[in-house]
Scaffold this motif. Structure first.
Motif, PDB file in Angstrom:
ATOM      1  N   ARG A 140       0.925  -1.171  -0.044  1.00  0.00           N
ATOM      2  CA  ARG A 140      -0.035   0.072   0.001  1.00  0.00           C
ATOM      3  C   ARG A 140       0.933   1.081   0.004  1.00  0.00           C
ATOM      4  NH1 ARG A 140      -5.451  -0.720   1.895  1.00  0.00           N
ATOM      5  NH2 ARG A 140      -5.916  -2.930   2.195  1.00  0.00           N
ATOM      6  N   ALA A 141       1.025   1.850  -1.128  1.00  0.00           N
ATOM      7  CA  ALA A 141       1.684   2.860  -1.280  1.00  0.00           C
ATOM      8  C   ALA A 141       1.140   4.147  -0.558  1.00  0.00           C
ATOM      9  CB  ALA A 141       2.099   3.355  -2.805  1.00  0.00           C
ATOM     10  N   PRO A 142       1.954   5.008  -0.102  1.00  0.00           N
ATOM     11  CA  PRO A 142       1.357   6.185   0.785  1.00  0.00           C
ATOM     12  C   PRO A 142       0.653   7.445  -0.322  1.00  0.00           C
ATOM     13  CG  PRO A 142       3.715   5.845   1.487  1.00  0.00           C
ATOM     14  CD  PRO A 142       3.497   4.992   0.065  1.00  0.00           C
ATOM     15  N   THR A 143       1.011   7.227  -1.626  1.00  0.00           N
ATOM     16  CA  THR A 143       0.614   8.137  -2.639  1.00  0.00           C
ATOM     17  C   THR A 143      -1.136   7.572  -2.740  1.00  0.00           C
ATOM     18  OG1 THR A 143       2.423   7.971  -3.779  1.00  0.00           O
ATOM     19  CG2 THR A 143       0.473   8.812  -4.936  1.00  0.00           C
ATOM     20  N   PHE A 144      -1.248   6.386  -2.426  1.00  0.00           N
ATOM     21  CA  PHE A 144      -2.930   6.247  -2.474  1.00  0.00           C
ATOM     22  C   PHE A 144      -3.445   5.824  -1.093  1.00  0.00           C
ATOM     23  CE2 PHE A 144      -0.778   4.389  -6.242  1.00  0.00           C
ATOM     24  CZ  PHE A 144      -0.932   5.299  -7.083  1.00  0.00           C
ATOM     25  N   PHE A 145      -2.755   5.429  -0.233  1.00  0.00           N
ATOM     26  CA  PHE A 145      -3.211   5.100   1.060  1.00  0.00           C
ATOM     27  C   PHE A 145      -2.570   5.829   2.053  1.00  0.00           C
ATOM     28  CE2 PHE A 145      -3.319   1.422  -1.531  1.00  0.00           C
ATOM     29  CZ  PHE A 145      -4.562   0.754  -1.509  1.00  0.00           C
ATOM     30  N   PRO A 146      -3.123   7.214   2.561  1.00  0.00           N
ATOM     31  CA  PRO A 146      -2.452   8.206   3.370  1.00  0.00           C
ATOM     32  C   PRO A 146      -2.247   7.660   4.672  1.00  0.00           C
ATOM     33  CG  PRO A 146      -4.114   9.229   1.968  1.00  0.00           C
ATOM     34  CD  PRO A 146      -4.380   7.639   1.799  1.00  0.00           C
ATOM     35  N   GLU A 147      -2.968   6.590   5.213  1.00  0.00           N
ATOM     36  CA  GLU A 147      -2.800   6.108   6.387  1.00  0.00           C
ATOM     37  C   GLU A 147      -1.346   5.334   6.568  1.00  0.00           C
ATOM     38  OE1 GLU A 147      -5.214   2.942   4.277  1.00  0.00           O
ATOM     39  OE2 GLU A 147      -5.013   5.297   4.262  1.00  0.00           O
ATOM     40  N   VAL A 148      -0.773   5.025   5.524  1.00  0.00           N
ATOM     41  CA  VAL A 148       0.655   4.341   5.545  1.00  0.00           C
ATOM     42  C   VAL A 148       1.658   5.440   5.427  1.00  0.00           C
ATOM     43  CG1 VAL A 148       1.882   2.558   4.112  1.00  0.00           C
ATOM     44  CG2 VAL A 148      -0.593   2.360   4.438  1.00  0.00           C
ATOM     45  N   THR A 149       2.615   5.379   6.127  1.00  0.00           N
ATOM     46  CA  THR A 149       3.601   6.296   6.334  1.00  0.00           C
ATOM     47  C   THR A 149       4.790   5.960   5.313  1.00  0.00           C
ATOM     48  OG1 THR A 149       4.702   5.291   8.121  1.00  0.00           O
ATOM     49  CG2 THR A 149       3.047   6.791   8.961  1.00  0.00           C
ATOM     50  N   PRO A 150       5.323   6.947   4.989  1.00  0.00           N
ATOM     51  CA  PRO A 150       6.481   6.668   3.711  1.00  0.00           C
ATOM     52  C   PRO A 150       7.547   5.658   4.533  1.00  0.00           C
ATOM     53  CG  PRO A 150       5.906   8.898   3.909  1.00  0.00           C
ATOM     54  CD  PRO A 150       5.291   8.112   4.963  1.00  0.00           C
ATOM     55  N   GLU A 151       7.963   5.763   5.776  1.00  0.00           N
ATOM     56  CA  GLU A 151       8.981   5.222   6.500  1.00  0.00           C
ATOM     57  C   GLU A 151       8.410   3.595   6.408  1.00  0.00           C
ATOM     58  OE1 GLU A 151       7.828   7.992   7.637  1.00  0.00           O
ATOM     59  OE2 GLU A 151       9.249   8.900   7.362  1.00  0.00           O
ATOM     60  N   ARG A 152       7.134   3.395   6.838  1.00  0.00           N
ATOM     61  CA  ARG A 152       6.769   2.036   6.860  1.00  0.00           C
ATOM     62  C   ARG A 152       6.560   1.512   5.510  1.00  0.00           C
ATOM     63  NH1 ARG A 152       0.635   0.353   8.878  1.00  0.00           N
ATOM     64  NH2 ARG A 152       0.540  -2.046   8.364  1.00  0.00           N
ATOM     65  N   TYR A 153       6.123   2.191   4.471  1.00  0.00           N
ATOM     66  CA  TYR A 153       6.391   1.632   3.197  1.00  0.00           C
ATOM     67  C   TYR A 153       7.649   1.361   2.671  1.00  0.00           C
ATOM     68  CZ  TYR A 153       5.299   1.674  -1.972  1.00  0.00           C
ATOM     69  OH  TYR A 153       5.430   1.390  -3.062  1.00  0.00           O
TER      70      TYR A 153
ATOM     71  N   PHE B  35      -7.185  -2.105  -5.501  1.00  0.00           N
ATOM     72  CA  PHE B  35      -7.096  -1.465  -6.931  1.00  0.00           C
ATOM     73  C   PHE B  35      -8.256  -0.555  -7.195  1.00  0.00           C
ATOM     74  CE2 PHE B  35      -4.861  -5.699  -7.208  1.00  0.00           C
ATOM     75  CZ  PHE B  35      -3.672  -5.135  -7.942  1.00  0.00           C
ATOM     76  N   ASN B  36      -9.340  -0.786  -6.781  1.00  0.00           N
ATOM     77  CA  ASN B  36     -10.362   0.233  -6.807  1.00  0.00           C
ATOM     78  C   ASN B  36     -10.039   1.504  -6.008  1.00  0.00           C
ATOM     79  OD1 ASN B  36     -12.417  -1.717  -8.278  1.00  0.00           O
ATOM     80  ND2 ASN B  36     -13.060  -2.172  -6.567  1.00  0.00           N
ATOM     81  N   ARG B  37      -9.511   1.395  -4.951  1.00  0.00           N
ATOM     82  CA  ARG B  37      -8.906   2.702  -4.053  1.00  0.00           C
ATOM     83  C   ARG B  37      -8.071   3.196  -4.953  1.00  0.00           C
ATOM     84  NH1 ARG B  37      -7.792   2.884   2.295  1.00  0.00           N
ATOM     85  NH2 ARG B  37      -7.392   5.066   2.591  1.00  0.00           N
ATOM     86  N   ILE B  38      -6.869   2.577  -5.436  1.00  0.00           N
ATOM     87  CA  ILE B  38      -5.778   3.190  -6.238  1.00  0.00           C
ATOM     88  C   ILE B  38      -6.531   4.004  -7.311  1.00  0.00           C
ATOM     89  CG2 ILE B  38      -3.926   2.472  -7.640  1.00  0.00           C
ATOM     90  CD1 ILE B  38      -3.590   0.259  -5.682  1.00  0.00           C
ATOM     91  N   ALA B  39      -7.139   3.279  -7.928  1.00  0.00           N
ATOM     92  CA  ALA B  39      -7.728   3.760  -9.480  1.00  0.00           C
ATOM     93  C   ALA B  39      -8.870   4.978  -9.267  1.00  0.00           C
ATOM     94  CB  ALA B  39      -8.392   2.547 -10.363  1.00  0.00           C
ATOM     95  N   ALA B  40      -9.782   4.864  -8.151  1.00  0.00           N
ATOM     96  CA  ALA B  40     -10.507   5.811  -8.109  1.00  0.00           C
ATOM     97  C   ALA B  40     -10.356   6.948  -6.839  1.00  0.00           C
ATOM     98  CB  ALA B  40     -12.033   5.341  -7.601  1.00  0.00           C
ATOM     99  N   SER B  41      -9.982   6.482  -5.967  1.00  0.00           N
ATOM    100  CA  SER B  41      -9.729   7.230  -4.949  1.00  0.00           C
ATOM    101  C   SER B  41      -8.731   8.580  -4.770  1.00  0.00           C
ATOM    102  CB  SER B  41      -9.513   6.800  -3.550  1.00  0.00           C
ATOM    103  OG  SER B  41     -10.446   5.697  -3.336  1.00  0.00           O
ATOM    104  N   LYS B  42      -8.026   8.395  -5.730  1.00  0.00           N
ATOM    105  CA  LYS B  42      -6.567   9.225  -5.635  1.00  0.00           C
ATOM    106  C   LYS B  42      -6.486  10.070  -7.312  1.00  0.00           C
ATOM    107  CE  LYS B  42      -5.325   9.185  -1.367  1.00  0.00           C
ATOM    108  NZ  LYS B  42      -5.719  10.747  -0.422  1.00  0.00           N
ATOM    109  N   LEU B  43      -7.357   9.736  -8.105  1.00  0.00           N
ATOM    110  CA  LEU B  43      -6.975  10.016  -9.372  1.00  0.00           C
ATOM    111  C   LEU B  43      -7.613  11.519  -9.518  1.00  0.00           C
ATOM    112  CD1 LEU B  43      -7.751   7.360 -11.891  1.00  0.00           C
ATOM    113  CD2 LEU B  43      -5.575   8.390 -11.438  1.00  0.00           C
ATOM    114  N   VAL B  44      -8.733  11.909  -8.764  1.00  0.00           N
ATOM    115  CA  VAL B  44      -9.236  13.284  -9.050  1.00  0.00           C
ATOM    116  C   VAL B  44      -9.406  13.675  -7.608  1.00  0.00           C
ATOM    117  CG1 VAL B  44     -11.070  14.750  -9.851  1.00  0.00           C
ATOM    118  CG2 VAL B  44     -10.460  12.746 -11.203  1.00  0.00           C
TER     119      VAL B  44
END
Length: 926
Positions: free
Chosen positions: A612-625, A828-837
């Protein structure tokens, strides 16, 4: 004197029978002589009795070896009896007939006595050096009136008769020891101190003094006994000589048995040697188990068919798995090639063809081809042309002997191995035909179309391999039918069901039919666990493969932690097994290592494909990723170290995945940490990722073309990620239309690399419903990379990339009918839809789904908090979105028009085509 046709000399013969009584004397000589004494005796008789008739019977030279053969003696005796009957018939009844015989002639004379007609009678018989047995029944013929008196002249020093007594069957030495019986005036044995030829001296003294009076007068027979005084030693010697008959009979019986039994034994040994050689030739095909993916028990079943058909009870079991493969090297192949001789010229003549030799040549070619195929499957060679020629020659030889030599099992095995080779070379259609021939053309069938000799495992194998070839041809439904047919053919046998259900489970896993695949894995596990207790290696490795599939099913069902734990347990068990158990042969250790490497790779895939990349999942910190990616990279590195250079194809795939993970880690870092570039760009120093990518490229380029084809997607994604990883130079800003408009040249990612990656996803997305599961997941990884780059660069084409991701998911997962994949797809739904727009844009101008293409009132806005299910950007002015309203909100009103358009835009202003996705049909224009 006239000479008769049979070599008999007639003396004083008349032109025809006469009624006057006459005197006839017949003489017969012995072996190894021409009978010179007969002429001397004839002269003496004619001188003593004028008018006497003397017939000298001569049968020619007769050797000692011929004398030892009874049939040859019988033939000479038969000829003499014919002459004797003719000679007696030529004299009137009452005439005196005398017979003088020496050595072998005494045997001829004795054979003629029983055939004397009743009208005639033999007067006197003189036997000198007789070869008859002492027990010859002369008394019987005297009582019958066939003869009057018998004089047996014996030579006490006759060593020739000792040899006769010792060596000649049914012969004796009466001419040395005398005849047994009532000896008297008419039957007398007379003894002299000389040898076998002492009767015929130069002066003819013995014939003149001892024979003429007997033959010409009626004088009584004088007794003569010159034998020495008998001693104890002489008595023992005489006793032994008299009883040599029994020893001789036993010796001849042994010789006869030897004459009969030795050829029989030779034939038995030749047949045994033939069966041993046949077994050795069949055992050479045991190297088929060295081919990766072959089940040793199924190979054993086929070879056992030929062993039993050849009449051998030897077991083929100890051969399977005990020989290590020479890896197809030229030395091992040359050793086999030495025995692979072409048929000799006379064997090409009809009727002289040697089927045994032809069957041996077929198996020899087959074994050589197996070495080449095993080496190719293990990555030791890249050229399969030699193996293909060897297989084709072997098949031609098998076809020539299939009717005369029971080579059905070897022939079936050859067709399967040839099909595996064709599948390896990319000729899947021809491979499927070979697997079909195994069931239809090899084993003979009865009137009902059934074959009682075809092993059940062969049917299962051929159906399984044919299903694999049909999968390569993207004929998924036909492939499923073959596997279901194999389940029916297994008929409840656990050993076969574990194999079939495992194949069926992986087939369904490739189609992302996870629920049914999991059920098949569980059935295979149940069948296999009962067999592992027997200690057979093949079922132990199969159980590991089944557990491997169950772990993958957990991952695809959205439970990555459980999947990782199961894979980690498999890796530890396999490492412990290989470290502690030293009884495995090289082939078994190679299979275990292959299973270990595969489990290590899938263990790393769990975190790789579920990150889960922080780009699409804000709850994940970059350090953890970044920490997660570091663990994935470490897992791939362990697999790379384990595989080493044993399998270049697997090593190349692992290296590409590791490179992609490193690139993702670079993208996950803050863009501010990256150096900005100006017009003059300097290349940075080589980093570890560049070195590893160069190594993966070298490994990839060393593979044969058919191997590179299977890894092409990995190669292209890794290459695109490396281009995105590099600092863009001036050329990277060039597009088809020239320089990238509006670009500040301080962008983090090169536009050209982004376009290349987008083109790659479009190309593979168009055929996503035909590629296998792992390539689908790699395609989704590429789309995820593309979307992450698009978010950071505000790429206007990100909506197209999102729609392509959703189309790929819809075409492959079919989540509507596979609810178990919902958690997997939601990521993938969240990656494709939640952060595109951005969220505010989605709320302000959110398109609604067309509901019948009829005019209606304007759409009501979506209540805040509604969950986005699907978003598709059709053009700059049109989009399609599916949402789920929050609880307690009012249902939305029907849409005002077919597609809600942005203000100020009309359909006529559209100049952009609908983006190309992997969907089979696009939306109709409004």
């Amino acid at each position: 004197m006239d000479e008769q046709p049979d070599g008999v000399v007639l003396s004083n013969a008349t032109d025809g029978p006469t009624t006057e009584r006459c005197h006839l004397v017949i003489t017969v000589h012995g072996i190894r002589t021409y009978g010179d004494w007969q002429a001397d005796l004839k002269d003496l008789l004619e001188e003593a009795e004028p008018g006497i008739t003397v017939l000298n019977y001569q049968f020619g030279y007769f050797s000692s070896l011929a004398f030892l053969v009874p049939p040859l003696r019988w033939m000479v005796a038969w000829r003499f009896r014919k002459f004797f009957a003719h000679a007696i018939a030529s004299v009137p009844a009452g005439s005196r007939i005398d017979l003088v015989a020496h050595s072998f002639g005494t045997y001829l004379a004795a054979s003629a006595v029983p055939h004397v007609p009743k009208s005639h009678r033999l007067h006197t018989i003189i036997l000198a050096g007789s070869v008859l047995r002492p027990s010859f029944p002369w008394y019987r013929y005297q009582q019958a009136g066939c003869l009057r008196r018998v004089v047996n002249e014996c030579g006490w020093d006759d060593t020739v008769l000792v040899l006769c007594q010792s060596a000649a069957l049914m012969m004796g030495m009466a001419g040395r020891v005398g005849f047994q019986g009532m000896v008297g005036g008419q039957f007398l044995n007379r003894y002299y101190r000389f040898g076998h030829g002492g009767y015929f001296d130069r002066e003819h003294k013995l014939m003149r003094e001892n024979w003429l009076p007997i033959l010409t007068t009626e004088a009584p027979i004088p007794a003569i006994d010159h034998r020495p005084k008998l001693t104890h030693l002489g008595g023992a010697r005489l006793f032994l000589l008299n009883n040599l008959q029994f020893i001789k009979v036993a010796a001849f019986a042994a010789l006869l048995l030897a004459i009969v039994l030795i050829p029989v034994d030779w034939m038995r040994k030749a047949d045994y040697q033939k069966r041993v050689e046949r077994f050795a030739h069949i055992a050479r095909l045991a190297n088929a188990v060295e081919i990766p993916g072959r089940d040793p028990s199924h190979v054993r079943d086929l070879l056992r068919v030929d062993v039993k058909a050849g009449g051998s009870e030897r077991s083929i079991d100890h051969i399977i798995g005990t020989e290590s493969s020479p890896s197809g090297d030229d030395l091992a192949d040359g050793v086999l090639a030495e025995d692979d001789a072409e048929p000799r010229w006379w064997e090409r003549i009809p009727g002289l063809h040697d089927n045994t030799r032809e069957a041996f040549r077929a198996r020899q070619l087959h074994a050589r081809a197996n070495f080449q195929l095993a080496a190719g499957k293990q990555g030791a060679t890249t050229d399969f042309s030699k193996a293909r020629l060897l297989f084709e020659d072997a098949i031609r030889c098998y076809r020539r002997v299939i009717l005369d030599d029971p080579a059905n099992g070897s022939y079936a095995l050859c067709l399967i191995d040839y099909g595996l080779l064709l599948e390896k070379m990319g000729f899947s259609q021809q491979a499927a035909e070979q697997f079909r021939k195994v069931r239809e053309d090899v084993f003979p069938r009865d009137a009902k179309g059934e074959s009682s000799t075809m092993p059940r495992s062969l049917v299962i194998d051929s159906l399984g391999y044919e299903a694999s070839s049909l999968r390569s041809l993207e004929k998924w439904d036909e492939s499923t039918d073959r596997l279901l047919q194999a389940v029916r053919e297994a008929r409840g046998q656990d050993s076969l069901l574990s194999f079939v259900y495992n194949e069926l489970a992986w087939h369904r896993m490739e189609r992302l039919d996870v629920a049914k695949a999991r059920d098949s894995f569980l059935k295979a596990k149940t069948s296999c666990e009962a067999l592992v207790e027997n200690g057979q290696f093949v079922f132990k490795t199969r159980l590991y493969h089944i557990r491997h599939g169950l772990a993958m099913a957990e991952r695809l069902c959205g439970r990555p932690d459980e999947a990782y734990g199961q894979y980690d347990q498999l890796v530890k068990e396999l490492q412990e097994l290989m470290r502690n158990d030293l009884d495995f042969n090289p082939k078994e250790r190679r299979d275990l290592r292959t299973r270990l490497v595969n489990s290590m790779e899938r263990r790393a895939d769990v975190r790789f494909f579920s990150r889960r990349a922080p780009t699409f999942f804000p709850e994940v910190t970059p350090e953890r990723y970044l920490g997660l990616l570091a663990k994935v990279e470490q897992d791939y590195q362990e697999a790379i170290e384990q595989v080493a250079n044993d399998d270049l194809s697997s090593k190349s795939q692992l290296l590409y995945k590791k490179v992609i993970v490193r690139c993702l880690a670079e993208m996950g870092r803050n863009s501010a940490d990256r150096p900005r570039v100006a017009d003059a760009v300097e290349r940075p120093a080589l980093a570890p990722i560049d070195i590893e990518f160069a190594e993966s490229e070298r490994t990839y380029n060393a593979l044969p073309p058919e191997r590179r084809k299977t890894l092409k997607l990995y190669h292209e994604i890794a290459s695109a990620c490396m281009d995105l990883h590099k600092v863009p130079d001036r050329d990277a800003y060039l597009t088809v239309d020239g320089a990238d408009p509006g670009t500040s040249r301080t962008r983090r990612f090169a536009p050209r690399s982004i376009e290349e990656l987008r083109a790659l996803t479009a190309r593979y997305g168009a055929q996503c419903d035909t590629i296998n599961r792992e390539r689908v997941e790699m395609l989704l990884v590429a789309l995820e990379v593309l979307l992450e780059v698009g978010v950071e660069t505000n790429d206007p084409k990100s909506s197209q990339d999102a729609s392509r991701m959703m189309a790929v998911l819809g075409a492959t997962t079919k989540v509507a009918s596979h609810d178990e994949l919902r958690a997997y797809v939601n990521r993938f739904n969240r990656i494709a839809a939640s952060k595109l727009v951005p969220q505010d844009e989605l709320t302000a101008s959110r398109p609604r789904v067309e509901a019948g293409r009829v005019a209606s009132k304007p759409a009501a806005p979506v209540p805040p908090g509604g969950r986005l299910l699907f978003y598709l950007q059709l053009s700059p002015s049109r989009s399609l979105m599916l949402t789920e309203a929050a609880e307690g909100s009012a249902p939305p009103a029907p849409p005002a028009e077919s597609l809600t358009a942005k203000p100020g835009s009309t359909h006529d202003d559209e100049d952009e085509l609908v983006p190309r996705t992997a969907m089979k049909r696009t939306l109709d224009p409004p």
